[in-house]
Structure formats: C-alpha cells, structure tokens
Design an enzyme around this catalytic site. Sequence first.
Site, PDB file in Angstrom:
ATOM      1  N   ASP A  21       0.670  -1.185  -0.093  1.00  0.00           N
ATOM      2  CA  ASP A  21      -0.020  -0.058  -0.036  1.00  0.00           C
ATOM      3  C   ASP A  21       0.775   1.024  -0.203  1.00  0.00           C
ATOM      4  O   ASP A  21       1.975   1.269   0.479  1.00  0.00           O
ATOM      5  CB  ASP A  21      -1.002  -0.104   1.115  1.00  0.00           C
ATOM      6  CG  ASP A  21      -2.153   0.912   1.268  1.00  0.00           C
ATOM      7  OD1 ASP A  21      -2.374   1.644   0.062  1.00  0.00           O
ATOM      8  OD2 ASP A  21      -2.774   1.205   2.085  1.00  0.00           O
ATOM      9  N   HIS A  38       3.178   2.989  -8.973  1.00  0.00           N
ATOM     10  CA  HIS A  38       3.065   1.432  -9.214  1.00  0.00           C
ATOM     11  C   HIS A  38       4.352   0.800  -9.996  1.00  0.00           C
ATOM     12  O   HIS A  38       4.671  -0.074  -9.566  1.00  0.00           O
ATOM     13  CB  HIS A  38       1.868   1.290  -9.976  1.00  0.00           C
ATOM     14  CG  HIS A  38       0.286   1.580  -9.394  1.00  0.00           C
ATOM     15  ND1 HIS A  38       0.204   1.420  -8.242  1.00  0.00           N
ATOM     16  CD2 HIS A  38      -0.680   2.156  -9.949  1.00  0.00           C
ATOM     17  CE1 HIS A  38      -1.146   1.953  -7.833  1.00  0.00           C
ATOM     18  NE2 HIS A  38      -1.551   2.360  -8.793  1.00  0.00           N
ATOM     19  N   LEU A 132      10.649 -21.157  -4.035  1.00  0.00           N
ATOM     20  CA  LEU A 132       9.594 -20.238  -3.284  1.00  0.00           C
ATOM     21  C   LEU A 132       8.208 -20.044  -4.433  1.00  0.00           C
ATOM     22  O   LEU A 132       8.466 -20.276  -5.511  1.00  0.00           O
ATOM     23  CB  LEU A 132      10.012 -18.892  -3.354  1.00  0.00           C
ATOM     24  CG  LEU A 132       8.900 -17.795  -2.875  1.00  0.00           C
ATOM     25  CD1 LEU A 132       8.812 -17.958  -1.512  1.00  0.00           C
ATOM     26  CD2 LEU A 132       9.792 -16.398  -3.390  1.00  0.00           C
TER      27      LEU A 132
HETATM   28  C1  FPP Z   1      -1.743   0.222  -3.483  1.00  0.00           C
HETATM   29  O1  FPP Z   1      -1.194   1.537  -3.321  1.00  0.00           O
HETATM   30  C2  FPP Z   1      -1.011  -0.608  -4.523  1.00  0.00           C
HETATM   31  C3  FPP Z   1      -1.810  -1.365  -5.599  1.00  0.00           C
HETATM   32  C4  FPP Z   1      -3.470  -1.231  -5.669  1.00  0.00           C
HETATM   33  C5  FPP Z   1      -1.160  -2.002  -6.642  1.00  0.00           C
HETATM   34  C6  FPP Z   1       0.352  -2.896  -6.301  1.00  0.00           C
HETATM   35  C7  FPP Z   1       0.746  -3.002  -7.531  1.00  0.00           C
HETATM   36  C8  FPP Z   1       2.356  -3.071  -7.650  1.00  0.00           C
HETATM   37  C9  FPP Z   1       3.209  -2.965  -6.762  1.00  0.00           C
HETATM   38  C10 FPP Z   1       2.862  -3.091  -9.291  1.00  0.00           C
HETATM   39  C11 FPP Z   1       2.378  -4.570  -9.847  1.00  0.00           C
HETATM   40  C12 FPP Z   1       2.639  -5.584  -9.201  1.00  0.00           C
HETATM   41  C13 FPP Z   1       3.241  -6.848  -9.713  1.00  0.00           C
HETATM   42  C14 FPP Z   1       3.137  -8.074  -8.929  1.00  0.00           C
HETATM   43  C15 FPP Z   1       3.813  -6.639 -10.938  1.00  0.00           C
HETATM   44  P1  FPP Z   1      -2.179   2.543  -3.719  1.00  0.00           P
HETATM   45  O2  FPP Z   1      -2.219   3.013  -5.086  1.00  0.00           O
HETATM   46  O3  FPP Z   1      -3.602   2.198  -2.956  1.00  0.00           O
HETATM   47  O4  FPP Z   1      -1.677   3.675  -2.833  1.00  0.00           O
HETATM   48  P2  FPP Z   1      -2.105   5.040  -2.062  1.00  0.00           P
HETATM   49  O5  FPP Z   1      -3.104   4.176  -0.969  1.00  0.00           O
HETATM   50  O6  FPP Z   1      -1.300   5.706  -1.556  1.00  0.00           O
HETATM   51  O7  FPP Z   1      -3.076   5.683  -3.079  1.00  0.00           O
END
Ligand code: FPP
Length: 247
Positions: A21, A38, A132
Amino acid sequence: MSLDSRINLQKLPKHVAIIMDGNGRWAKQQGEQRVFGHQNGVRSVKECTEAAAELGIEYLTMYAFSAENWNRPQEEVNALMSLLVSTINSELDTLNKNKIRLMAIGDLKSLPNECYNELMSAIDNTKNNDRLTLVLALSYSSKQEITFAAKAIANDVLNGAISIDSITEETIPKYLFTSNIPDPELMIRTSGEHRISNFLMWQLSYAELYFTDKLWPEFERQDFFDAIVDYQKRERRFGKTSEQLTE
Ligand code: FPP
C-alpha cells in the site's frame, strides 16, 4: 548479498502475505502521477521476492489488485494491467533461474484477456519450480472467495458429493482459492494503514500482523528482514496460555 544474522532460519514463517500500500501517496510526494508509484512498486516486489527466496520461505502472497480496484479511474486500471503483463514478461527468466513458481488467486477470469493469458502461461511455465511459490492476488476479494466457496459447497451437497453433516472447519479451506497453500503466519502492510481490507480473512485468522509507515515503493529487502525479525520475537499461542506452550 548477506542475510540478516538476527534471523533464526529454523523459525521462519512458511507463508508471508503482503498488502502493498502507498504507491499513490509515494508518487504524489515525488510530484508524479499515481502510475509512477506502481511502476516503482515493482522494485519492492522484486526485492521481497528475492529476500523470501534466499531465506527459504516457501510462500509469498502479494495483494497486487483487489476486486474493489476495478473502481479506480480506467487509466490507472489499464496501467496496472499493462504493468502486470510487462513485469511477468520481463521477469519470467529470473523466476525460472531462481526456481520460483508463480501462482495466482482471485477472480482471474475477470482480468483482460491478454493479462489472463500471459499469467496462465507464466504459471504453466514455472509450475515445476520448487523453491519459493509467489502467489499474486489479482481481482481478489476475500468476501467473494468465501461466497464462491459457499456456492461450491452447496453444489457438492446438492449433487451428493458431500453431506451437510460432513462439513467441518477443515472443509471450508478446501474450497478457497488457497486450497493447496498453508495459511500465512505473517501479514505485512505498508503505508501506515492498519486494516485487513478484504484480504485472506479466513486464512489470516491466526497470523501475526506487522504494520510499517513506509510506503510500498520505499519498502526494501532490509524492511522485509525487519518484519521477519519482529515476527520471530512474538509468542504464537493459538488460544493457549504461555505456560501450556512450554509444557
Ligand atoms: C496500492 O497502493 C497498490 C496497488 C493497488 C497496486 C500494487 C501493484 C504493484 C506494486 C505493481 C504491480 C505488481 C506486480 C506483482 C507486478 P495505492 O495505489 O492504493 O496507494 P495509495 O493508498 O497511496 O493511493
């Protein structure tokens, strides 16, 4: 790179789950668009995967896209889906070199075709790796998973495969997406939020929860080790008293 000498390799969790997050907030701090967060989050995914594999952890589950995330602006959803496809593509060789098996849980059929096909082919391509297992939670919702399970159980009762009386606490997990995966002993969430957010609610029943203020793109190998060290300091009682544990 060296492992953390504070970690007892005999007392590792078998399964660590992570709610990644804070990508959006991190991007904002950098004066950039959310997608930039991201993109940079992928580095943390790689660092944690490597760290988990080096330690000898058997399963690592990452919440990459929740069922609720479909409600984000279309542009962000598209960017996340393409990031997923491009990362799976670019990391496939590394996964195989490091004997990492890829799996996915969630309502996978709801993913765009290209994403679904890429994912299935990577899962097939890595299925014999035995170090893993990296589990991506995609279009995942715990309430939805439990609802699917309830329907499948009802169906098996109707078709005579099982009887109502035979349903126990051991029956339910067999119908979850995680049927062949042990429950996580440790759940990590970044970005200072202290919530489960519809993630593995059945499976996390006894998990230790570890929260850090670091935003996901800032979460590095050493932070993963810190979480394991913290986990190892805790006493896991499963409803028993401390005295009973030493008996
Ligand atoms: C949450 O941060 C994150 C996500 C919804 C996406 C996670 C995805 C990745 C790290 C990249 C792709 C993953 C892989 C496995 C290739 P948020 O956007 O909710 O952050 P915020 O709360 O600050 O808005």
